[in-house]
Design an enzyme around this catalytic site. Structure first.
Site, PDB file in Angstrom:
ATOM      1  N   SER A  12      11.927   3.680   8.092  1.00  0.00           N
ATOM      2  CA  SER A  12      10.579   4.213   8.315  1.00  0.00           C
ATOM      3  C   SER A  12       9.656   3.039   8.597  1.00  0.00           C
ATOM      4  O   SER A  12      10.127   1.976   8.997  1.00  0.00           O
ATOM      5  CB  SER A  12      10.139   5.061   7.122  1.00  0.00           C
ATOM      6  N   GLY A  13       8.345   3.200   8.368  1.00  0.00           N
ATOM      7  CA  GLY A  13       7.350   2.221   8.819  1.00  0.00           C
ATOM      8  C   GLY A  13       7.687   0.763   8.525  1.00  0.00           C
ATOM      9  O   GLY A  13       7.680  -0.080   9.426  1.00  0.00           O
ATOM     10  N   HIS A  14       7.972   0.458   7.271  1.00  0.00           N
ATOM     11  CA  HIS A  14       8.254  -0.942   6.938  1.00  0.00           C
ATOM     12  C   HIS A  14       9.517  -1.426   7.652  1.00  0.00           C
ATOM     13  O   HIS A  14       9.573  -2.574   8.132  1.00  0.00           O
ATOM     14  CB  HIS A  14       8.382  -1.117   5.422  1.00  0.00           C
ATOM     15  N   GLY A  70       9.895  -0.362   1.633  1.00  0.00           N
ATOM     16  CA  GLY A  70       8.599  -0.860   1.164  1.00  0.00           C
ATOM     17  C   GLY A  70       8.411  -0.747  -0.339  1.00  0.00           C
ATOM     18  O   GLY A  70       7.756  -1.601  -0.950  1.00  0.00           O
ATOM     19  N   HIS A 137      -0.185 -23.554  -2.229  1.00  0.00           N
ATOM     20  CA  HIS A 137       0.704 -24.506  -2.913  1.00  0.00           C
ATOM     21  C   HIS A 137       1.035 -24.091  -4.357  1.00  0.00           C
ATOM     22  O   HIS A 137       0.189 -23.625  -5.096  1.00  0.00           O
ATOM     23  CB  HIS A 137       0.076 -25.902  -2.911  1.00  0.00           C
ATOM     24  N   HIS A 146       5.367  -7.560  -3.559  1.00  0.00           N
ATOM     25  CA  HIS A 146       4.893  -7.302  -2.190  1.00  0.00           C
ATOM     26  C   HIS A 146       3.469  -7.826  -2.073  1.00  0.00           C
ATOM     27  O   HIS A 146       2.570  -7.357  -2.779  1.00  0.00           O
ATOM     28  CB  HIS A 146       4.935  -5.795  -1.903  1.00  0.00           C
TER      29      HIS A 146
HETATM   30  C1  LIG Z   1       1.665  -2.717   6.135  1.00  0.00           C
HETATM   31  C2  LIG Z   1       1.049  -1.917   5.011  1.00  0.00           C
HETATM   32  O1  LIG Z   1       0.487  -0.869   5.209  1.00  0.00           O
HETATM   33  S1  LIG Z   1       1.175  -2.569   3.426  1.00  0.00           S
HETATM   34  C3  LIG Z   1       0.151  -1.546   2.394  1.00  0.00           C
HETATM   35  C4  LIG Z   1      -1.290  -2.009   2.371  1.00  0.00           C
HETATM   36  N1  LIG Z   1      -2.087  -1.038   1.600  1.00  0.00           N
HETATM   37  C5  LIG Z   1      -2.970  -1.377   0.665  1.00  0.00           C
HETATM   38  O2  LIG Z   1      -3.227  -2.536   0.426  1.00  0.00           O
HETATM   39  C6  LIG Z   1      -3.586  -0.250  -0.094  1.00  0.00           C
HETATM   40  C7  LIG Z   1      -3.505  -0.504  -1.602  1.00  0.00           C
HETATM   41  N2  LIG Z   1      -3.879   0.671  -2.375  1.00  0.00           N
HETATM   42  C8  LIG Z   1      -5.104   0.894  -2.851  1.00  0.00           C
HETATM   43  O3  LIG Z   1      -6.045   0.118  -2.669  1.00  0.00           O
HETATM   44  C9  LIG Z   1      -5.242   2.178  -3.675  1.00  0.00           C
HETATM   45  O4  LIG Z   1      -6.553   2.676  -3.474  1.00  0.00           O
HETATM   46  C10 LIG Z   1      -4.940   1.946  -5.177  1.00  0.00           C
HETATM   47  C11 LIG Z   1      -3.418   1.835  -5.336  1.00  0.00           C
HETATM   48  C12 LIG Z   1      -5.583   0.711  -5.730  1.00  0.00           C
HETATM   49  C13 LIG Z   1      -5.468   3.085  -6.040  1.00  0.00           C
HETATM   50  O5  LIG Z   1      -4.907   4.291  -5.647  1.00  0.00           O
HETATM   51  P1  LIG Z   1      -5.011   5.551  -6.672  1.00  0.00           P
HETATM   52  O6  LIG Z   1      -4.274   5.250  -7.919  1.00  0.00           O
HETATM   53  O7  LIG Z   1      -4.586   6.739  -5.877  1.00  0.00           O
HETATM   54  O8  LIG Z   1      -6.535   5.591  -7.098  1.00  0.00           O
HETATM   55  P2  LIG Z   1      -7.715   6.523  -6.548  1.00  0.00           P
HETATM   56  O9  LIG Z   1      -7.731   6.576  -5.053  1.00  0.00           O
HETATM   57  O10 LIG Z   1      -7.660   7.803  -7.326  1.00  0.00           O
HETATM   58  O11 LIG Z   1      -9.005   5.706  -6.996  1.00  0.00           O
HETATM   59  C14 LIG Z   1      -9.347   5.512  -8.368  1.00  0.00           C
HETATM   60  C15 LIG Z   1     -10.692   4.802  -8.399  1.00  0.00           C
HETATM   61  O12 LIG Z   1     -10.534   3.464  -7.891  1.00  0.00           O
HETATM   62  C16 LIG Z   1     -11.368   3.276  -6.723  1.00  0.00           C
HETATM   63  N3  LIG Z   1     -10.557   2.494  -5.769  1.00  0.00           N
HETATM   64  C17 LIG Z   1      -9.323   2.801  -5.289  1.00  0.00           C
HETATM   65  N4  LIG Z   1      -8.881   1.829  -4.492  1.00  0.00           N
HETATM   66  C18 LIG Z   1      -9.858   0.888  -4.450  1.00  0.00           C
HETATM   67  C19 LIG Z   1      -9.971  -0.349  -3.788  1.00  0.00           C
HETATM   68  N5  LIG Z   1      -8.978  -0.824  -3.028  1.00  0.00           N
HETATM   69  N6  LIG Z   1     -11.109  -1.071  -3.982  1.00  0.00           N
HETATM   70  C20 LIG Z   1     -12.112  -0.600  -4.768  1.00  0.00           C
HETATM   71  N7  LIG Z   1     -12.048   0.577  -5.440  1.00  0.00           N
HETATM   72  C21 LIG Z   1     -10.939   1.317  -5.275  1.00  0.00           C
HETATM   73  C22 LIG Z   1     -11.679   4.688  -6.210  1.00  0.00           C
HETATM   74  O13 LIG Z   1     -12.890   4.701  -5.493  1.00  0.00           O
HETATM   75  C23 LIG Z   1     -11.756   5.448  -7.513  1.00  0.00           C
HETATM   76  O14 LIG Z   1     -12.996   5.155  -8.119  1.00  0.00           O
HETATM   77  P3  LIG Z   1     -13.773   6.271  -9.002  1.00  0.00           P
HETATM   78  O15 LIG Z   1     -12.857   6.568 -10.177  1.00  0.00           O
HETATM   79  O16 LIG Z   1     -15.028   5.558  -9.388  1.00  0.00           O
HETATM   80  O17 LIG Z   1     -13.955   7.448  -8.112  1.00  0.00           O
END
Ligand SMILES: CC(=O)SCCNC(=O)CCNC(=O)[C@H](O)C(C)(C)COP(=O)(O)OP(=O)(O)OC[C@H]1O[C@@H](n2cnc3c(N)ncnc32)[C@H](O)[C@@H]1OP(=O)(O)O
Length: 207
Positions: A12-14, A70, A137, A146
C-alpha cells in the site's frame, strides 16, 4: 554489496515509496507479499501470497525481503518472522539520502528521499526515516521507530522503540523520547517524553 532481488512485504502507500527507492538503486522486485492480492498494482508486481502462511513461496527461496509496512509494531513483528525463517531483511537507502560515513544503520531500515543523517547517529533495525527528515549528530533511534517527513531531531536526541515522530516536528537537542510514543505532526518537543505517551503542540503537551 546489495543483493540484486528483493521481495516487497506489503503493497500500500508506504510500500509504493519503498518500491520507488528499490527500483532507483537498481534492485529488482520479484513480487510482493500481503494478506490478499492488491486491487491496485502501480508497479506491476506479481502477488506471491501471504508471508504468514507456512507454505509461502518466499520461504523456499534465497531472496531478501524489503519491508513496505508503515505500522511500527507490525513491521517489527514481520521482520522478526522473516529472521526466524533464516532470511535477510534488506536495508533500503534512497540514492538521494545524505548519510555520514560513521553512522550505524540496522537491518530492515528504510531511508527515504532527501534524508540527512549526521555524524555518529545510531539508527536501529526496521526504522523508517521518511522524506526529508533530519537526524542530527549522535542521535540514537531504537528499533522500529518512524520519523515522518520533514521532522528534525537536533543533536543527541534518543527515540525509543516503535515511537513515531510526526511530520514537520522538531525535537530539541538532548531530549529523550520513550518507547511507543506518538508525537503529532508539527509538534515542538523540548522536554523528555515517558513511554507510551501521545504528545501534540508547541510546546508539546501530553494528550
Ligand atoms: C508519508 C506519511 O504520510 S507519514 C505520516 C505523517 N503523518 C503525521 O505526521 C500525522 C501524525 N498524527 C497526528 O498528528 C494525529 O493528529 C495524532 C496521532 C497526534 C492524534 O490523533 P488522535 O489520537 O486521533 O487525536 P485527535 O485527532 O482526537 O485529537 C486530540 C486532540 O489533540 C489535538 N491534536 C491532534 N493532532 C494534533 C497536532 N498534530 N498538533 C496539535 N494538536 C493536535 C486535536 O485538536 C484534539 O484537541 P482537542 O482535544 O482540544 O479537541
Amino acid at each position: 554489496m546489495l543483493d540484486k532481488e528483493v521481495i516487497l512485504v506489503g503493497y500500500s502507500g508506504h510500500a509504493y515509496v519503498v518500491a520507488d527507492a528499490i527500483l532507483d538503486i537498481g534492485l529488482n522486485i520479484v513480487g510482493y507479499s500481503d494478506k490478499v492480492e492488491a486491487n491496485s498494482n502501480p508497479y506491476d508486481l506479481i502477488y506471491l501470497g501471504f508471508e504468514i502462511e507456512t507454505n509461502f513461496v518466499g520461504w523456499s527461496r534465497e531472496i531478501p525481503f524489503a519491508l513496505g509496512i508503515g505500522d511500527n509494531k507490525l513491521r517489527q513483528n514481520i521482520s522478526n518472522l522473516i529472521e526466524e525463517k533464516g532470511k535477510v531483511v534488506q536495508t533500503i537507502i534512497d540514492k538521494t539520502a545524505v548519510i555520514s560515513k560513521n553512522v550505524s544503520i540496522g537491518s530492515g531500515t528504510f531511508i527515504n528521499k532527501n534524508v540527512t543523517v549526521n555524524s555518529l547517529a545510531k539508527i536501529g533495525k526496521n526504522v523508517i526515516l521518511n522524506t526529508g527528515c533530519i537526524i542530527e549528530h549522535e542521535c540514537s533511534l531504537h528499533d522500529a521507530v518512524h520519523i515522518a517527513p520533514g521532522a528534525v531531531l537536533a543533536g543527541n536526541v534518543t527515540v525509543g522503540e516503535r515511537s513515531f515522530v510526526g511530520a514537520n516536528s522538531v525535537v530539541k537537542q538532548g531530549v529523550n523520547i520513550g518507547k511507543d510514543v506518538i508525537i503529532g505532526a508539527g509538534s515542538v518537543i523540548i522536554t523528555n517524553i515517558p513511554d507510551g505517551k501521545k504528545v501534540v503542540g508547541n510546546p508539546g503537551r501530553i494528550i
